[in-house]
Design a protein around this motif. Structure first.
Motif, PDB file in Angstrom:
ATOM      1  N   ALA A   1      -6.211  23.384  59.948  1.00 17.56           N
ATOM      2  CA  ALA A   1      -7.514  23.499  59.281  1.00 17.56           C
ATOM      3  C   ALA A   1      -8.413  24.463  60.063  1.00 17.56           C
ATOM      4  CB  ALA A   1      -8.167  22.127  59.170  1.00 17.56           C
ATOM      5  N   LYS A   2      -8.368  24.370  61.366  1.00 20.81           N
ATOM      6  CA  LYS A   2      -9.214  25.220  62.207  1.00 20.81           C
ATOM      7  C   LYS A   2      -8.716  26.661  62.236  1.00 20.81           C
ATOM      8  CE  LYS A   2     -11.351  25.442  66.795  1.00 20.81           C
ATOM      9  NZ  LYS A   2     -11.160  26.892  66.990  1.00 20.81           N
ATOM     10  N   LEU A   3      -7.423  26.843  62.441  1.00 18.06           N
ATOM     11  CA  LEU A   3      -6.875  28.187  62.590  1.00 18.06           C
ATOM     12  C   LEU A   3      -6.858  28.974  61.283  1.00 18.06           C
ATOM     13  CD1 LEU A   3      -3.832  27.414  64.907  1.00 18.06           C
ATOM     14  CD2 LEU A   3      -5.830  28.804  65.518  1.00 18.06           C
ATOM     15  N   TYR A   4      -6.530  28.268  60.175  1.00 21.71           N
ATOM     16  CA  TYR A   4      -6.271  28.980  58.922  1.00 21.71           C
ATOM     17  C   TYR A   4      -7.184  28.550  57.776  1.00 21.71           C
ATOM     18  CZ  TYR A   4      -2.094  29.724  61.740  1.00 21.71           C
ATOM     19  OH  TYR A   4      -1.237  30.021  62.765  1.00 21.71           O
ATOM     20  N   GLN A   5      -8.198  27.752  58.088  1.00 18.10           N
ATOM     21  CA  GLN A   5      -9.165  27.298  57.079  1.00 18.10           C
ATOM     22  C   GLN A   5      -8.479  26.604  55.905  1.00 18.10           C
ATOM     23  OE1 GLN A   5     -12.878  27.539  57.087  1.00 18.10           O
ATOM     24  NE2 GLN A   5     -12.081  27.429  59.175  1.00 18.10           N
ATOM     25  N   ILE A   6      -7.479  25.784  56.216  1.00 20.53           N
ATOM     26  CA  ILE A   6      -6.816  24.983  55.195  1.00 20.53           C
ATOM     27  C   ILE A   6      -7.575  23.671  55.044  1.00 20.53           C
ATOM     28  CG2 ILE A   6      -4.715  23.735  54.567  1.00 20.53           C
ATOM     29  CD1 ILE A   6      -3.178  25.771  56.313  1.00 20.53           C
ATOM     30  N   PRO A   7      -8.188  23.406  53.899  1.00 19.32           N
ATOM     31  CA  PRO A   7      -8.884  22.124  53.714  1.00 19.32           C
ATOM     32  C   PRO A   7      -7.873  20.974  53.784  1.00 19.32           C
ATOM     33  CG  PRO A   7      -9.530  23.711  52.024  1.00 19.32           C
ATOM     34  CD  PRO A   7      -8.312  24.272  52.711  1.00 19.32           C
ATOM     35  N   ALA A   8      -8.016  20.135  54.793  1.00 20.38           N
ATOM     36  CA  ALA A   8      -7.029  19.072  55.023  1.00 20.38           C
ATOM     37  C   ALA A   8      -7.730  17.745  55.275  1.00 20.38           C
ATOM     38  CB  ALA A   8      -6.135  19.420  56.212  1.00 20.38           C
ATOM     39  N   THR A   9      -7.225  16.692  54.651  1.00 25.03           N
ATOM     40  CA  THR A   9      -7.784  15.349  54.813  1.00 25.03           C
ATOM     41  C   THR A   9      -6.662  14.363  55.087  1.00 25.03           C
ATOM     42  OG1 THR A   9      -9.597  15.851  53.285  1.00 25.03           O
ATOM     43  CG2 THR A   9      -9.177  13.529  53.771  1.00 25.03           C
ATOM     44  N   GLY A  10      -6.806  13.611  56.177  1.00 28.75           N
ATOM     45  CA  GLY A  10      -5.822  12.599  56.530  1.00 28.75           C
ATOM     46  C   GLY A  10      -6.279  11.216  56.100  1.00 28.75           C
ATOM     47  N   LEU A  11      -5.324  10.397  55.669  1.00 26.61           N
ATOM     48  CA  LEU A  11      -5.629   9.045  55.204  1.00 26.61           C
ATOM     49  C   LEU A  11      -4.826   8.037  56.023  1.00 26.61           C
ATOM     50  CD1 LEU A  11      -5.465   9.643  51.345  1.00 26.61           C
ATOM     51  CD2 LEU A  11      -7.425   9.829  52.868  1.00 26.61           C
ATOM     52  N   ARG A  12      -5.547   7.172  56.727  1.00 28.64           N
ATOM     53  CA  ARG A  12      -4.894   6.107  57.485  1.00 28.64           C
ATOM     54  C   ARG A  12      -4.753   4.887  56.579  1.00 28.64           C
ATOM     55  NH1 ARG A  12      -8.232   6.848  63.234  1.00 28.64           N
ATOM     56  NH2 ARG A  12      -6.999   8.624  63.998  1.00 28.64           N
ATOM     57  N   PHE A  13      -3.565   4.756  55.988  1.00 31.11           N
ATOM     58  CA  PHE A  13      -3.307   3.662  55.051  1.00 31.11           C
ATOM     59  C   PHE A  13      -3.136   2.335  55.796  1.00 31.11           C
ATOM     60  CE2 PHE A  13      -1.309   7.222  52.510  1.00 31.11           C
ATOM     61  CZ  PHE A  13      -2.268   7.220  51.509  1.00 31.11           C
ATOM     62  N   PHE A  14      -3.650   1.273  55.189  1.00 28.58           N
ATOM     63  CA  PHE A  14      -3.537  -0.066  55.747  1.00 28.58           C
ATOM     64  C   PHE A  14      -2.688  -0.953  54.833  1.00 28.58           C
ATOM     65  CE2 PHE A  14      -6.797   1.493  58.419  1.00 28.58           C
ATOM     66  CZ  PHE A  14      -6.949   0.638  59.501  1.00 28.58           C
ATOM     67  N   THR A  15      -1.462  -1.247  55.241  1.00 24.60           N
ATOM     68  CA  THR A  15      -0.548  -2.218  54.638  1.00 24.60           C
ATOM     69  C   THR A  15      -0.642  -2.246  53.111  1.00 24.60           C
ATOM     70  OG1 THR A  15      -0.967  -3.563  56.609  1.00 24.60           O
ATOM     71  CG2 THR A  15       0.426  -4.531  54.903  1.00 24.60           C
ATOM     72  N   VAL A  16      -0.092  -1.227  52.491  1.00 25.95           N
ATOM     73  CA  VAL A  16      -0.150  -1.080  51.038  1.00 25.95           C
ATOM     74  C   VAL A  16       0.942  -1.943  50.386  1.00 25.95           C
ATOM     75  CG1 VAL A  16      -0.224   0.578  49.154  1.00 25.95           C
ATOM     76  CG2 VAL A  16      -0.872   1.295  51.477  1.00 25.95           C
TER      77      VAL A  16
ATOM     78  N   ILE B   1      -2.046  -1.406  45.714  1.00 28.95           N
ATOM     79  CA  ILE B   1      -1.721  -0.016  45.414  1.00 28.95           C
ATOM     80  C   ILE B   1      -2.754   0.663  44.515  1.00 28.95           C
ATOM     81  CG2 ILE B   1      -0.192  -0.724  43.513  1.00 28.95           C
ATOM     82  CD1 ILE B   1       0.192   2.375  45.822  1.00 28.95           C
ATOM     83  N   ASP B   2      -3.302  -0.036  43.522  1.00 27.90           N
ATOM     84  CA  ASP B   2      -4.293   0.596  42.645  1.00 27.90           C
ATOM     85  C   ASP B   2      -5.548   0.996  43.412  1.00 27.90           C
ATOM     86  OD1 ASP B   2      -2.435  -0.026  40.733  1.00 27.90           O
ATOM     87  OD2 ASP B   2      -3.805  -1.094  39.403  1.00 27.90           O
TER      88      ASP B   2
END
Length: 321
Positions: A168-183, A222-223
């Motif tokens: 994201a920093k080097l190449y301006q790629i919009p990136a979002t991480g999701l920390r999932f909790f026990t789906v 999940i929903d």
């Protein structure tokens, strides 16, 4: 029409996310290597739920295959990427560590390189609540230090966050991480507690309770997960470094005893229990602080554990019988 790539499309979250987007009239390309970590028949079942949609295409592909991934990105010109493919499971990472390096590190690198050379509007990728390890502070917040993973799986997920941030920093790629909790929910993974306990109870077999049952999990239906993913997908970060990270959970940890009672009620049968010590790489509790997600996206989970478990058990009965 947007053009979405979903890696791990035959996976649990991948299938449900793809279905939601297809129902909204979007175009989805799904890839998956259909490995045998658990019964591939379940993965084929999930794909069968997507097959009726004209705007869905499935390609069997390993995300660690550099040449194939480069060709895919060049040909398809995706507008959005939802990267969910990974070697899952905390305990299995002790038995087969190289599977995690190949899929979670090399595979994620291939996705990032695809987004670098063929820019996308937004990359959303799966991290995990496992990165919090033995964190004693609850609820777990995105600002907590997560530098001491207790499993290789968790270490690879933390590495994914660092890799995505650097791109994201080097190449301006919009990136979002999701920390999932026990789906959990219909068509969920057979190596997780909802499936294992339901199967055992219906077959009148004992269930194994690690740490002598003294466990808490932030079970998230999940929903509720898919609702969060779709909301986040449409709004990439506008910061100088276009990166963000969110917990996505239920914000309500459930005692194992409460969880088991919900399954017993849905099954109409009592359980038999075997108490065992804590397993290597496991953690005693997970608890998501989702205030950041609420603030940014007005996100609120809606499913109770009783309602969610009933949906899963009803699906499991139909699947198994």
């Amino acid at each position: 029409m947007k053009n979405y790539l979903i890696t791990g499309a035959a996976g649990f979250i991948g299938m449900h996310t793809a279905k939601r987007l297809l129902e909204a009239g979007e175009q989805v390309v799904g890839i998956d290597n259909l490995n045998d970590y658990y019964d591939p028949a379940l993965k084929h079942y999930r794909l069968s739920q997507l097959a009726p949609y004209q705007d869905f295409r499935f390609i069997k592909m390993d995300i660690a295959d550099r040449a194939a991934m480069a060709t895919l990105f060049a040909q398809e010109k995706f507008t959005h990427v939802i990267h969910l493919a990974a070697q899952a499971g905390v305990r299995y990472s002790i038995e087969n560590p190289f599977a995690y390096i190949d899929s979670n590190l090399v595979g994620t690198m291939c996705v990032l390189e695809g987004c670098r050379h063929h820019p996308v509007e937004h990359l959303v990728y799966a991290s995990s609540s496992s990165v919090y390890g033995m964190n004693a502070k609850v609820p777990f917040s995105e600002t907590d230090q997560v530098d001491h993973p207790v499993s290789l799986y968790a270490a690879t997920k933390k590495s994914n966050e660092l890799m995505a941030y650097s791109y994201a920093k080097l190449y301006q790629i919009p990136a979002t991480g999701l920390r999932f909790f026990t789906v959990y929910g219909p068509a969920g993974r057979p190596d997780m507690a909802p499936w294992l306990f339901t199967e055992a109870i219906l077959k009148e077999q004992p269930i194994k309770l690690f740490n002598h049952g003294k466990m808490q999990r932030d079970f998230t239906y999940i929903d509720d997960i898919v609702e969060g993913v779709v909301r986040i997908l449409q709004q990439p970060s506008q910061e100088v470094i276009p990166y963000n990270l969110f917990n996505i959970g239920n914000n309500q940890p459930i005692e194992l005893d409460h969880f088991i009672k919900a399954i017993e009620s849905a099954c109409g049968k009592a359980s038999k229990k075997i108490m065992l010590p804590m397993q290597a790489g496991d953690v005693e509790r997970t608890y998501a602080d989702i205030r950041k997600l609420e603030e940014f996206f007005d996100y609120k989970p809606t499913f109770s554990i009783e309602d969610g478990i009933k949906e899963f058990v009803d699906w499991y009965r139909a699947w198994s019988y």
